[in-house]
Design a protein around this motif. Structure first.
Motif, mmCIF file in Angstrom:
data_model
loop_
_atom_site.group_PDB
_atom_site.id
_atom_site.type_symbol
_atom_site.label_atom_id
_atom_site.label_comp_id
_atom_site.label_asym_id
_atom_site.label_seq_id
_atom_site.Cartn_x
_atom_site.Cartn_y
_atom_site.Cartn_z
ATOM 1 N N ILE A 92 -22.856 4.003 38.398
ATOM 2 C CA ILE A 92 -21.445 3.859 38.726
ATOM 3 C C ILE A 92 -20.783 2.946 37.698
ATOM 4 O O ILE A 92 -21.245 1.822 37.468
ATOM 5 N N ASP A 93 -19.718 3.420 37.091
ATOM 6 C CA ASP A 93 -18.968 2.609 36.123
ATOM 7 C C ASP A 93 -17.982 1.728 36.884
ATOM 8 O O ASP A 93 -17.128 2.225 37.610
ATOM 9 N N VAL A 94 -18.126 0.412 36.739
ATOM 10 C CA VAL A 94 -17.327 -0.521 37.535
ATOM 11 C C VAL A 94 -16.487 -1.414 36.631
ATOM 12 O O VAL A 94 -16.872 -1.741 35.510
ATOM 13 N N LEU A 95 -15.340 -1.805 37.148
ATOM 14 C CA LEU A 95 -14.460 -2.775 36.512
ATOM 15 C C LEU A 95 -14.306 -3.971 37.445
ATOM 16 O O LEU A 95 -14.573 -3.862 38.655
ATOM 17 N N PRO A 96 -13.886 -5.120 36.950
ATOM 18 C CA PRO A 96 -13.900 -6.333 37.767
ATOM 19 C C PRO A 96 -13.114 -6.242 39.073
ATOM 20 O O PRO A 96 -13.520 -6.829 40.073
ATOM 21 N N ASP A 97 -11.973 -5.522 39.078
ATOM 22 C CA ASP A 97 -11.176 -5.425 40.303
ATOM 23 C C ASP A 97 -11.411 -4.113 41.039
ATOM 24 O O ASP A 97 -10.718 -3.812 42.016
#
Length: 438
Positions: free
Chosen positions: A375-380
């Motif tokens: 899963i590609d995740v970003l901080p928010d």
């Protein structure tokens, strides 16, 4: 135990050839890339999707299959509501088995604190038109007969749906082709062709394609490609493990989440199971580079994931993965056609045991297949969706953080209009990359 349906064992369905030119090139044949191509082609534009492996070979086929409005960030909810309408249209148009069923989704509250979080979300989307409602403990038990989970209430959205990811996204890809889009599998992107300070096309392993617009929708691989061109995105990847049971007696026709156990009915009569908060994270160069951006998330949930020192060879943020290459070089994308991580079987065993314990009257729950995805995740946990101002002709759609499948048709429509120079119809300010610098 059966093999996961989509991988390099699956014959190429879209062999190309790569056209010489297009109006827009899309990197990545996941749900957002495919749906962007679909909507561009519907406008009469020449859209070409290049995919290093197989259509939906990675996270777009490996998710839970929830098509949900419930629990969405308020910034995403209007696009998700549009996506829900699009799913119904696509089901009618494709005349294929997307597995789309409007059976509702339910969040179960184990205590008053969880119930108050659901109540707070309802308040945050008041006036949006969402049909989510709070349930009492008795109403929850009526929806899940025989369930022994200790609940005090829940949140239910009757209009939410479920679909079968490994059936749906390939079917949507075929719909895009019928609209006039071109998809080329086994065709990895290498570098953007930049001339005069703007995008002029894309170099691939099959040669160059001329185009004034390129969209990067490469999931877990997006930041690796973009950083090669000086675009820095604080994107990391976590492994999520999922399993499918054999067909069994129905306990809930939709999907539900209790504490960290997630389950949903499938069209074949089985259930998809997972631990929602159990992720494996491999520490690599990008983890150090983006430590500050992710620190608030890490501090609030330090043990919601298992930390590992070294990613397997060839993973996007593995220590040995190349960060620099030229248009004539073999790239990391060609070396890893399909990112197919082995699942964490200990966590899947725990998910199955929890599910079994919730319905003790059930026969033994048997496993049909297990898999994992990155899963590609970003901080928010919101994606980047934008035309990148610093490099004209470049658009970005990445970082959906594990909830991109259901909203994919909506994001595809939004990106198609952005690329075509039209009003996207939604406020995209929350999805700008610049938010991480302000």
């Amino acid at each position: 135990m059966t093999q996961f349906p989509i991988g390099l064992h699956r014959p190429v369905e879209h062999p190309g050839p790569l056209p010489e030119a297009a109006d827009a090139v899309i990197i990545g044949a996941g749900v957002i890339g495919v749906m962007t191509a679909y909507h561009l082609a519907a406008k009469g534009l020449r859209a070409v999707v290049v995919e290093k492996g197989r259509v939906a070979g990675e996270q777009s086929s490996r998710n839970w299959g929830w098509v949900r409005q419930m629990g969405r960030d308020p910034a995403e909810l209007p696009i998700m509501m549009e996506a829900s309408r699009l799913w119904h249209q696509l089901q009618a148009e494709t005349n294929e088995g997307l597995g789309l069923v409007q059976s509702g989704l339910t969040y179960l509250a184990k205590d008053q604190a969880a119930l108050e979080r659901h109540r707070a979300w309802l308040a945050s989307v008041e006036g949006s038109g969402a049909d989510s409602v709070l349930l009492t403990a008795e109403e929850v038990r009526a929806k899940l007969p025989g369930c022994t989970l200790p609940v005090v209430g829940g949140l239910h959205t009757a209009s939410d749906m479920r679909a079968e990811p490994w059936q749906a996204v390939p079917a949507l890809a075929r719909a895009a082709v019928r609209k006039g889009a071109v998809i080329v599998e086994d065709c990895a992107a290498r570098v953007l062709d930049v001339q005069g300070g703007r995008v002029a096309g894309l170099w691939t392993e099959q040669g160059v394609i001329r185009a004034p617009e390129v969209l990067v929708a490469g999931g877990a691989w997006s930041s690796l490609l973009l950083r090669r061109h000086g675009v820095d995105i604080p994107q990391l990847s976590v492994r999520a493990s999922v399993m499918a049971t054999d067909p069994m007696e129905a306990v809930h026709e939709g999907g539900a989440l209790f504490d960290d156990l997630a389950f949903r009915r499938r069209v074949d009569g089985g259930y998809t199971l997972a631990l929602s908060d159990a992720h494996d994270f491999w520490i690599g160069p990008d983890a150090f580079r983006h430590f500050r951006a992710f620190w608030p998330q890490l501090r609030s949930d330090p043990f919601g994931r298992r930390y590992r020192a070294m990613a397997p060879k060839g993973y996007p943020d593995a220590w040995g993965t190349a960060r620099r290459w030229e248009k004539d070089d073999e790239t990391p994308f060609e070396r890893m056609r399909v990112l197919d991580p082995a699942p964490n079987r200990r966590w899947l065993t725990e998910a199955r045991q929890r599910f079994q314990a919730a319905w003790p009257a059930l026969a033994q729950v048997s496993v049909r297949t297990e898999w994992a995805g990155m899963i590609d995740v970003l901080p928010d946990e919101l994606p980047v969706m934008e035309r990148h101002a610093a490099l004209p002709g470049l658009s970005i759609a990445t970082g959906t953080s594990g909830h991109g499948f259901g909203i994919g048709p909506g994001y595809g429509r939004v990106m198609a209009d952005l690329i075509a120079g039209n009003d996207p119809g939604h406020d995209l300010t929350p999805f700008r990359l610049a938010r991480f610098r302000t």
